[in-house]
Design a protein around this motif. Structure first.
Motif, mmCIF file in Angstrom:
data_model
loop_
_atom_site.group_PDB
_atom_site.id
_atom_site.type_symbol
_atom_site.label_atom_id
_atom_site.label_comp_id
_atom_site.label_asym_id
_atom_site.label_seq_id
_atom_site.Cartn_x
_atom_site.Cartn_y
_atom_site.Cartn_z
ATOM 1 N N PHE A 254 0.859 -1.173 0.000
ATOM 2 C CA PHE A 254 0.000 0.000 0.000
ATOM 3 C C PHE A 254 0.899 1.228 0.000
ATOM 4 O O PHE A 254 2.092 1.128 0.265
ATOM 5 N N ARG A 255 0.320 2.381 -0.272
ATOM 6 C CA ARG A 255 1.096 3.605 -0.153
ATOM 7 C C ARG A 255 0.196 4.741 0.325
ATOM 8 O O ARG A 255 -1.013 4.729 0.094
ATOM 9 N N GLN A 256 0.814 5.702 0.973
ATOM 10 C CA GLN A 256 0.090 6.877 1.460
ATOM 11 C C GLN A 256 0.898 8.119 1.162
ATOM 12 O O GLN A 256 1.997 8.300 1.715
ATOM 13 N N ALA A 257 0.358 8.942 0.287
ATOM 14 C CA ALA A 257 0.987 10.216 -0.039
ATOM 15 C C ALA A 257 0.546 11.270 0.973
ATOM 16 O O ALA A 257 -0.491 11.115 1.616
ATOM 17 N N PRO A 258 1.302 12.334 1.111
ATOM 18 C CA PRO A 258 0.942 13.386 2.069
ATOM 19 C C PRO A 258 -0.458 13.918 1.820
ATOM 20 O O PRO A 258 -0.804 14.260 0.690
ATOM 21 N N GLY A 259 -1.258 13.953 2.864
ATOM 22 C CA GLY A 259 -2.607 14.489 2.757
ATOM 23 C C GLY A 259 -3.614 13.574 2.106
ATOM 24 O O GLY A 259 -4.764 13.980 1.877
ATOM 25 N N LYS A 260 -3.208 12.334 1.815
ATOM 26 C CA LYS A 260 -4.111 11.399 1.154
ATOM 27 C C LYS A 260 -4.284 10.134 1.983
ATOM 28 O O LYS A 260 -3.509 9.871 2.898
ATOM 29 N N GLU A 261 -5.290 9.363 1.637
ATOM 30 C CA GLU A 261 -5.525 8.110 2.323
ATOM 31 C C GLU A 261 -4.566 7.031 1.805
ATOM 32 O O GLU A 261 -4.010 7.150 0.716
ATOM 33 N N ARG A 262 -4.416 6.004 2.597
ATOM 34 C CA ARG A 262 -3.573 4.891 2.185
ATOM 35 C C ARG A 262 -4.299 4.085 1.091
ATOM 36 O O ARG A 262 -5.463 3.720 1.263
ATOM 37 N N ASP A 263 -3.585 3.806 -0.002
ATOM 38 C CA ASP A 263 -4.153 3.115 -1.151
ATOM 39 C C ASP A 263 -3.481 1.781 -1.375
ATOM 40 O O ASP A 263 -2.276 1.635 -1.163
ATOM 41 N N PHE A 264 -4.262 0.848 -1.880
ATOM 42 C CA PHE A 264 -3.723 -0.436 -2.303
ATOM 43 C C PHE A 264 -2.908 -0.234 -3.577
ATOM 44 O O PHE A 264 -3.361 0.433 -4.512
ATOM 45 N N VAL A 265 -1.715 -0.826 -3.626
ATOM 46 C CA VAL A 265 -0.854 -0.719 -4.805
ATOM 47 C C VAL A 265 -0.799 -2.048 -5.554
ATOM 48 O O VAL A 265 -1.026 -2.105 -6.758
ATOM 49 N N ALA A 266 -0.464 -3.127 -4.823
ATOM 50 C CA ALA A 266 -0.295 -4.430 -5.464
ATOM 51 C C ALA A 266 -0.415 -5.521 -4.417
ATOM 52 O O ALA A 266 -0.128 -5.296 -3.242
ATOM 53 N N GLY A 267 -0.822 -6.705 -4.867
ATOM 54 C CA GLY A 267 -0.946 -7.831 -3.954
ATOM 55 C C GLY A 267 -0.627 -9.129 -4.660
ATOM 56 O O GLY A 267 -0.675 -9.213 -5.892
#
Length: 122
Positions: free
Chosen positions: A37-50
């Motif tokens: 997952f990743r979380q950019a500044p000011g954003k929610e944590r997002d799924f990237v790959a699994g």
């Protein structure tokens, strides 16, 4: 208890590559999918790959397709994220995650590591 140790983050120029690693240990028996997952500044944590337990099935969010590759070493219980053609918008804290699945969606994961910073400069 589960332990996830991430490594490989850093600063890279746009167009460059990084490889993230995440070693899992502890009570991972029922958590057989691994992902990022990743979380950019000011954003929610997002799924990237699994990926599934065997690594034979992999899943990516749209912005990761064609640029990122997730892989898994079952013996080492380690998951990797090879990131190529990095863009400034990829700058974020990247988190390793495990769960009982499905590997293809964020809801399949219930434990995250501490994260590793990836910064892509323009």
């Amino acid at each position: 208890q589960v332990q996830l140790v991430e490594s490989g983050g850093g600063v890279v120029q746009a167009g460059g590559s990084l490889r993230l690693s995440c070693a899992a240990s502890g009570r991972t028996a029922r958590r057989n999918v691994m992902g990022w997952f990743r979380q950019a500044p000011g954003k929610e944590r997002d799924f990237v790959a699994g990926t599934t337990y065997s690594g034979s099935s992999t899943y990516y969010t749209d912005y990761a397709k064609g640029r990122f590759t997730i892989s898994r070493d079952i013996v080492k219980n380690t998951v990797y994220l090879q990131m190529n053609s990095l863009k400034p918008e990829d700058t974020a804290v990247y988190y390793c995650a495990v769960g009982s699945g499905p590997a293809s969606t964020a809801t399949g994961y219930d434990f995250w590591g501490q994260g590793t910073q990836v910064t892509v400069s323009s």
